[in-house]
Design an enzyme around this catalytic site. Structure first.
Site, mmCIF file in Angstrom:
data_model
loop_
_atom_site.group_PDB
_atom_site.id
_atom_site.type_symbol
_atom_site.label_atom_id
_atom_site.label_comp_id
_atom_site.label_asym_id
_atom_site.label_seq_id
_atom_site.Cartn_x
_atom_site.Cartn_y
_atom_site.Cartn_z
ATOM 1 N N LYS A 278 -10.781 -5.142 -4.467
ATOM 2 C CA LYS A 278 -10.605 -4.855 -5.885
ATOM 3 C C LYS A 278 -11.908 -5.010 -6.668
ATOM 4 C CE LYS A 278 -5.647 -5.301 -6.434
ATOM 5 N NZ LYS A 278 -4.523 -6.000 -7.080
ATOM 6 N N ARG B 231 -1.766 -8.998 0.771
ATOM 7 C CA ARG B 231 -1.595 -7.536 0.752
ATOM 8 C C ARG B 231 -2.980 -6.920 0.911
ATOM 9 N NH1 ARG B 231 -1.794 -3.293 -2.970
ATOM 10 N NH2 ARG B 231 -0.213 -1.652 -2.643
#
Length: 282
Positions: A221, A255
């Protein structure tokens, strides 16, 4: 699915493999819009040790616009079919905030996990769909929608306190409406700036103390690649470092785009003889 929740109750970390049946996800290497690409992705993730698959048919990257519901459903259907062809028993999560997509997926494929980035706030029917089906539900913290969320980053009480308060209220609502198996996701990167993401990670144990499993979605991210001045394609090493910290704080599901590396993080973390800093999240 029961064995998954028993593992989570024993605080046995799980690795959730991302299957993006899209052509516009923020990490180009994760896009698998075609049938062959999906099957290749699923087969490799199974070989690498994934214990859950998360299938999504619409990008939720910052600034993303919603795709047509029918298009999202067809993408999700292709993804879940691919997982089921290769493994009949691995738990599958459907990443959607649309109740109709969730309903169709459950009707066609049976028990699934529904992973909702809006925690039921984008579609008022979602909680009823999940409650009627009795399926596990991932509720994530977000403000607004992907198109607007990065303008909604004001947390007067601090991001950790406000995310925690949000989940206290949301868990009560979900339980009142009959959703029994809940996983919470603090929503790294969703309506949080880079500094807030690190504040949230440092205080993740306070979220884990709420007594339900916590999912950490940190993989590649912007909190990693912007901080380091690199691209998402170069953010694997940073992802590994932050995944370790998430486990140390008490997260039970990672995840990820990169399954093998996450599985190795879990294996090494679990080998520690003294986990005094490891928070119980069960």
């Amino acid at each position: 699915m029961k064995h998954l929740f028993k593992a989570l109750e024993r605080h046995e970390p799980q690795v959730m493999a991302i299957v993006n049946v899209t052509d516009d996800s923020f990490f180009e290497g994760s896009r698998t819009p075609s049938g062959d690409a999906i099957e290749e992705r699923v087969a490799q993730a199974l070989e690498d040790g994934a214990t859950i698959f998360d299938v999504g048919g619409a990008s939720s990257r910052p600034g993303a616009e919603m795709v047509d519901m029918e298009e999202e459903w067809q993408r999700v259907r292709r993804g879940v079919e691919a997982v089921r062809r290769l493994s009949s028993d691995v738990p599958v999560s459907v990443d959607t905030c649309r109740a109709e997509v969730a309903r169709r997926a459950i009707e066609e494929f049976g028990e699934l996990i529904i992973n909702d980035i809006s925690a039921g706030e984008a579609d008022a029917r979602m909680i009823d769909v999940v409650a009627r089906a009795g399926v596990p539900y991932v509720a994530m913290h977000m403000r607004g929608e992907p198109l607007s969320m990065q303008r909604l980053t004001d947390y007067p009480k601090g991001v950790v306190a406000e995310v925690r308060d949000y989940f206290v209220e949301r868990l009560a609502t979900l339980r009142e409406r009959g959703v029994e198996r809940v996983i919470i996701d603090p929503g790294f990167g969703f309506a949080k700036n880079v500094e807030q993401n690190y504040e949230l990670l440092a205080g993740l144990s306070e979220i884990c103390d709420l007594g339900v499993p916590v999912l950490a979605g940190l993989s590649r991210k912007s909190m990693i690649y912007r901080m380091l001045g690199i691209t998402p394609a170069e953010a694997l090493n940073g992802t590994t470092a932050l995944n370790w910290e998430a486990l140390r704080q008490g997260a039970t599901i990672l995840r990820v785009h990169d399954v093998r590396e996450a599985v190795e993080v879990v294996q090494l973390f679990e080998k520690l003889p003294n986990k005094g800093n490891k928070k119980a999240c069960q």
